[in-house]
Design a protein around this motif. Structure first.
Motif, PDB file in Angstrom:
ATOM      1  N   GLY A 161     -29.389  22.890  39.580  1.00 18.86           N
ATOM      2  CA  GLY A 161     -29.061  21.689  40.093  1.00 18.86           C
ATOM      3  C   GLY A 161     -31.266  21.920  40.121  1.00 18.86           C
ATOM      4  N   GLY A 164     -32.539  18.640  37.936  1.00 20.05           N
ATOM      5  CA  GLY A 164     -31.667  17.525  38.582  1.00 20.05           C
ATOM      6  C   GLY A 164     -33.243  17.201  39.679  1.00 20.05           C
ATOM      7  N   LEU A 167     -36.322  16.846  38.451  1.00 19.19           N
ATOM      8  CA  LEU A 167     -36.806  15.056  37.550  1.00 19.19           C
ATOM      9  C   LEU A 167     -37.191  14.797  38.743  1.00 19.19           C
ATOM     10  CD1 LEU A 167     -36.203  13.929  34.814  1.00 19.19           C
ATOM     11  CD2 LEU A 167     -34.022  13.402  35.458  1.00 19.19           C
ATOM     12  N   LYS A 168     -36.287  14.533  39.714  1.00 19.90           N
ATOM     13  CA  LYS A 168     -36.690  13.033  41.164  1.00 19.90           C
ATOM     14  C   LYS A 168     -38.084  13.235  41.169  1.00 19.90           C
ATOM     15  CE  LYS A 168     -32.154  13.073  43.610  1.00 19.90           C
ATOM     16  NZ  LYS A 168     -32.106  12.148  43.659  1.00 19.90           N
ATOM     17  N   LEU A 194     -37.003  22.479  35.118  1.00 24.59           N
ATOM     18  CA  LEU A 194     -36.552  21.196  34.295  1.00 24.59           C
ATOM     19  C   LEU A 194     -37.617  20.504  32.764  1.00 24.59           C
ATOM     20  CD1 LEU A 194     -35.753  17.717  34.067  1.00 24.59           C
ATOM     21  CD2 LEU A 194     -38.545  17.346  34.807  1.00 24.59           C
ATOM     22  N   ASP A 219     -25.318  18.669  31.071  1.00 26.89           N
ATOM     23  CA  ASP A 219     -25.015  17.619  31.839  1.00 26.89           C
ATOM     24  C   ASP A 219     -24.079  17.512  32.855  1.00 26.89           C
ATOM     25  OD1 ASP A 219     -25.422  16.197  29.158  1.00 26.89           O
ATOM     26  OD2 ASP A 219     -23.372  16.537  28.047  1.00 26.89           O
ATOM     27  N   GLY A 220     -24.258  18.544  33.024  1.00 27.71           N
ATOM     28  CA  GLY A 220     -24.598  19.423  34.827  1.00 27.71           C
ATOM     29  C   GLY A 220     -23.183  20.327  34.906  1.00 27.71           C
ATOM     30  N   LEU A 267     -25.807  17.343  43.612  1.00 31.70           N
ATOM     31  CA  LEU A 267     -27.720  18.436  42.622  1.00 31.70           C
ATOM     32  C   LEU A 267     -26.908  19.077  41.457  1.00 31.70           C
ATOM     33  CD1 LEU A 267     -30.824  17.454  44.460  1.00 31.70           C
ATOM     34  CD2 LEU A 267     -30.070  16.602  41.818  1.00 31.70           C
ATOM     35  N   ALA A 271     -25.720  17.422  38.645  1.00 31.17           N
ATOM     36  CA  ALA A 271     -26.758  16.956  37.787  1.00 31.17           C
ATOM     37  C   ALA A 271     -27.087  17.851  36.571  1.00 31.17           C
ATOM     38  CB  ALA A 271     -28.902  16.972  38.715  1.00 31.17           C
ATOM     39  N   ASP A 273     -29.604  19.177  32.691  1.00 29.43           N
ATOM     40  CA  ASP A 273     -30.660  19.444  32.168  1.00 29.43           C
ATOM     41  C   ASP A 273     -31.212  21.149  32.653  1.00 29.43           C
ATOM     42  OD1 ASP A 273     -31.688  18.248  30.512  1.00 29.43           O
ATOM     43  OD2 ASP A 273     -33.798  16.903  31.347  1.00 29.43           O
ATOM     44  N   ASP A 274     -30.028  22.104  33.413  1.00 30.07           N
ATOM     45  CA  ASP A 274     -30.569  23.342  33.725  1.00 30.07           C
ATOM     46  C   ASP A 274     -30.451  24.261  32.873  1.00 30.07           C
ATOM     47  OD1 ASP A 274     -31.124  22.837  36.367  1.00 30.07           O
ATOM     48  OD2 ASP A 274     -28.802  22.726  36.784  1.00 30.07           O
ATOM     49  N   TYR A 333     -21.771   8.881  44.703  1.00 29.46           N
ATOM     50  CA  TYR A 333     -21.594   9.379  43.636  1.00 29.46           C
ATOM     51  C   TYR A 333     -20.459   9.245  43.452  1.00 29.46           C
ATOM     52  CZ  TYR A 333     -21.059  12.494  39.992  1.00 29.46           C
ATOM     53  OH  TYR A 333     -20.569  13.387  38.760  1.00 29.46           O
TER      54      TYR A 333
END
Ligand code: ADP
Ligand code: MG
Length: 342
Positions: A161, A164, A167-168, A194, A219-220, A267, A271, A273-274, A333
């Protein structure tokens, strides 16, 4: 054009070091490489497009790090050891400062994981970076997505998370109250995740022949665990599902600070990208690997024979309670994504 060769010589040739003698890297029409006896070659490719996979104003050194890191993460998920990589670079113009910083980020990660650059291509056009990475795995020991077994322990390799949340922050999507939940140091740490993800190569190499299924989480968790369930279910010709115990999810200090006032698990669960790994292991393999990687492996659930992903606040043996996707992920969500995944 001569300019192109100068650019390659100056920025990329220095990264073509450490190849076994007899192998040929940058400088000829092609690279020449040997595969160690008893091993198979694992090949992965990922492209990053400016404005799609990273913000147009991202730091060139971070872009370079990430372009190789996401490929190394795929190698880790296949239980492969990194061997070498190639780079296809499309640039809008020959900007020396940009290239200097890009090459420096690329050199940092290439040294960190001892993976030499063996060639590539350089062209003019909208900024796009394609890396192809190659690794070795012992014959027949590559880790796939399709081997999960009922009763397997579902594991992740680290905190989820953070990217994610970073990124926010990077996209300025947070109001002042939300910004104030984390200290500047905590914001720094989620941005680091990130921009400079750490591929789980040491753990990955130890998984060969031990884990039943594996994937890297780009992709989470829910989406990528979903791929394991789908592919393993098709392979076993049986319905497979998962139980996840929220109490067991590893969360960074930053994510815990965010959670103090925010209860949706969106998250860490959804979320991307980890670039941690998601694995399924027999009880015995989990015990063995957990002893070897105590801070790099967390059991968070079980593979079951009931289709779909079910959420528990903690394991049933400890008095856990099942929770609905709506409770876990929040209305926004669930309505946007539907219930069908669960
Ligand atoms: P050719 O004209 O034979 O295709 P290139 O001019 O594309 O050769 O490349 C010359 C050499 O430089 C080759 O060894 C190639 O692999 C290497 N090379 C080109 N671009 C890159 C790059 N972006 N990164 C690393 N090596 C590169
Ligand atoms: Mg070429």
């Amino acid at each position: 054009m001569a300019e192109e060769f100068r650019l390659i010589d100056r920025y990329f040739k220095p990264l073509s070091v450490g190849l076994p003698s007899g192998d040929i890297g940058i400088g000829d029409d092609g690279a020449v490489l040997s595969v160690p006896a008893g091993h198979q070659l694992v090949v992965v490719t990922d492209t990053l497009v400016s404005g799609v996979h990273f913000p147009v104003d991202a730091q060139p050194s971070d872009i370079a790090w990430k372009a190789l890191a996401v490929n190394l993460s795929d190698l880790a998920a296949m239980a492969a050891k990194p061997a070498f990589f190639s780079l296809a670079l499309t640039l809008p113009h020959n900007d020396a400062a940009w290239l200097e910083a890009f090459a420096q980020g690329l050199q940092a990660i290439s040294r960190e994981y001892a993976i030499p650059l063996i060639g590539g291509d350089t062209t003019k056009g909208p900024l796009t970076i394609t890396v192809t990475a190659h690794g070795w795995v012992e014959q027949g020991k590559a880790l796939q997505r399709n081997g999960a077994q009922i009763g397997d322990v579902i594991c992740v390799s680290g905190c989820l998370g953070d990217a994610g949340l970073g990124l926010k922050h990077a996209l300025n999507q947070l109001n002042e109250t939300e910004q104030a939940r984390l200290t500047p140091g905590q914001w720094q740490s989620v941005l680091q995740v990130l921009h400079r993800p750490l591929p789980q190569l040491a753990l990955g190499a130890a998984l060969a022949g031990k884990a039943n299924a594996g994937i890297d989480i780009s992709d989470g968790l829910l989406a990528d665990l979903g791929h394991i369930l789908e592919s393993s279910g098709a392979h076993a010709q049986a319905e497979l599902g998962a139980e996840l115990y929220l109490s067991e999810l590893p969360l960074s200090q930053a994510m815990q600070a965010w959670f103090a006032e925010h209860v949706s698990w969106h998250l860490p669960l959804a979320a991307g990208d980890d670039y941690q790994l998601c694995l399924t292991l027999s009880e015995a393999a989990y015990a063995e690997l957990k002893a070897q990687f105590p801070d790099n492996l967390y059991g968070i659930g079980r593979i079951t024979s009931a289709a779909g992903i079910q959420f528990w606040d903690k394991p049933a043996a400890r008095g856990g309670r099942q929770m609905t996707p709506l409770e876990v992920l929040g209305a926004a969500y669930c309505h946007a994504n539907g219930y069908q995944h669960f």
